[in-house]
Design an enzyme around this catalytic site. Structure first.
Site, short mmCIF file in Angstrom:
data_model
loop_
_atom_site.label_atom_id
_atom_site.label_comp_id
_atom_site.label_asym_id
_atom_site.label_seq_id
_atom_site.Cartn_x
_atom_site.Cartn_y
_atom_site.Cartn_z
N GLY A 54 -22.12 19.40 133.69
CA GLY A 54 -21.79 20.69 134.29
C GLY A 54 -20.99 20.41 135.55
O GLY A 54 -21.40 19.57 136.38
N ASP A 243 -14.79 24.31 133.96
CA ASP A 243 -14.76 22.96 134.52
C ASP A 243 -13.56 22.74 135.43
O ASP A 243 -13.53 21.83 136.24
CB ASP A 243 -14.75 21.92 133.40
CG ASP A 243 -16.09 21.93 132.70
OD1 ASP A 243 -16.29 22.79 131.82
OD2 ASP A 243 -16.94 21.11 133.07
O1 MRU Z 1 -19.65 18.64 129.04
P1 MRU Z 1 -20.47 19.45 130.00
O2 MRU Z 1 -21.84 19.76 129.51
O3 MRU Z 1 -20.45 18.86 131.38
O4 MRU Z 1 -19.67 20.83 130.06
C1 MRU Z 1 -20.16 21.88 130.83
C2 MRU Z 1 -19.35 23.10 130.74
O5 MRU Z 1 -18.36 23.17 130.06
C3 MRU Z 1 -19.74 24.24 131.63
O6 MRU Z 1 -19.46 25.46 131.04
C4 MRU Z 1 -18.96 24.11 132.94
O7 MRU Z 1 -19.14 22.85 133.49
C5 MRU Z 1 -19.32 25.12 133.91
S1 MRU Z 1 -20.87 24.73 134.63
C6 MRU Z 1 -21.34 25.81 135.79
#
Ligand code: MRU
Length: 363
Positions: A54, A243
């Site tokens: 995240g 992200d």
């Molecule tokens: O691959 P991840 O689990 O790190 O991806 C997370 C996401 O895509 C979330 O939607 C994003 O980081 C927003 S978190 C507040």
């Protein structure tokens, strides 16, 4: 947020005042395990293997990673090496670069002897700032949910979310979930459609787990269901995380977000993004062309892991041996498909003018 009635953040300083503790998210939803990080390599490993993940939590973990490095080597070389180790862990979430820039800008001018304590202080501040930002997103976003509930004569408001942009993806509250928790706590009836989010199932494993622990009504669906629900009036609004969002409002988020935005556009369902300001990449214009998209281990697609009836955690293959597998982890939703960006300063149109209206210092 609460886990079995106990308030938790996702990352905190240990009692020894030096190491850092995290919730190991690779073990959820079946086990709640806390892991201790003692070195910058531990922090890099936690980010790379997605024990922490995240965008905002990746940034916060990187901040503490630099602090852990400063314990053992606070020289210029030590600082450089720590930042190089951490930046190489995951390419897409811009909060990683943001946090490392913050740490470097603070520490570089200081004498080596002062860097350790300053690094711990700034890492703790980054965590606290994240919580404040998410509270801001919650207080602006809850008004959208309140309005939707009033439009339905009291609700319940059906909200679709993708991946995990909940408190587990941040230090606390979450981005997409902050308005949802605020609405639920205020007595506004909400129900969340939780996309399972293949291949790593952050929706099924993490979002469902945290909504359940907070008592928010929710239903897990496979990733392909959203369009059908929207056609049948079962989704009042979508809220996802991001992200990296460009200064022009293009939104990079977990793979599959773009398809949800297309379906929402086709069905006139509002599509909002919970956007903390450290996730804005002001250096980029065209998100599709310019945002680096992480490609991960094909095994995340060709295998699935889960708990058997007798409690064992097992991994099984689901594709024929020899089939090629691709694993793109993120996609970009163009600004034209985004109804609004819910930031800590208010809700902006997904455009450069919209964002600059709330962040004029970036003009
Ligand atoms: O691959 P991840 O689990 O790190 O991806 C997370 C996401 O895509 C979330 O939607 C994003 O980081 C927003 S978190 C507040």
């Amino acid at each position: 947020m609460l886990v079995d009635g106990v308030a938790h953040r996702t990352i905190w300083l240990s009692d020894d005042g030096e190491s850092v503790e995290i919730i190991d998210q690779t073990k959820l939803p079946h086990e709640f395990e806390i892991v201790r990080l003692s070195t910058v390599e531990d922090a890099a490993h936690a980010i790379r293997t997605m024990q922490v993940r995240g965008a905002p939590l990746i940034g916060a973990s990187a901040g503490y990673g630099v602090a852990l490095a400063m314990r053992v080597d606070s020289s210029d070389a030590g600082l450089d090496n720590a930042c190089k180790t951490l930046i190489a862990t995951r390419p897409t979430a811009v909060n990683l670069r943001w946090a490392l820039d913050e740490m470097q800008a603070l520490l570089q001018p200081l004498p080596a002897g002062d860097r350790r304590d300053a690094a711990y202080r700034r890492a703790a501040e980054i965590c606290d700032e994240d919580v404040g930002i998410n509270e801001g997103i919650g207080s602006h976003g809850v008004e959208l949910i309140r309005a939707a509930a009033e439009g339905k004569g009291g609700g319940p408001v059906n909200i679709l979310t993708h991946c995990n942009a909940g408190w587990l993806a941040t230090v606390d509250w979450g981005t997409a979930t902050a308005p949802i928790y605020r609405a639920h706590d205020a007595g506004i009836p909400v129900h969340v459609w939780v996309d399972e989010t293949r291949p790593r199932n952050q929706g099924a494993s993490l979002t469902a787990w945290e909504l359940g622990h907070h008592g928010v009504p929710h239903t897990v669906i496979v990733d392909n269901v959203g369009g059908h629900l929207m056609q049948h009036g079962q989704v009042d609004l979508c809220i996802t995380g991001t992200d990296r969002t460009t200064g022009a409002g293009d939104v990079c988020n977990k793979i599959g977000t773009y398809l949800k935005a297309l379906a929402a556009h086709d069905n006139n369902v509002p599509f909002y993004i919970g956007l903390p300001s450290p996730t804005i990449d002001w250096t980029l214009g065209d998100g599709v062309a310019e945002i680096p998209i992480e490609e991960r281990d094909p095994k995340e697609v060709s295998e699935m892991t889960g708990r058997t009836a007798d409690g064992r955690i097992e991994t099984v293959e689901i594709t024929p041996q020899g089939s090629a597998v691709a694993n793109y982890a993120f996609d970009v939703t163009p600004a034209r498909l985004v109804t609004g960006l819910i930031t800590e300063r208010g809700i902006a149109a997904a455009s450069r003018d919209g964002l600059l209206g709330l962040f004029p210092e970036r003009g």
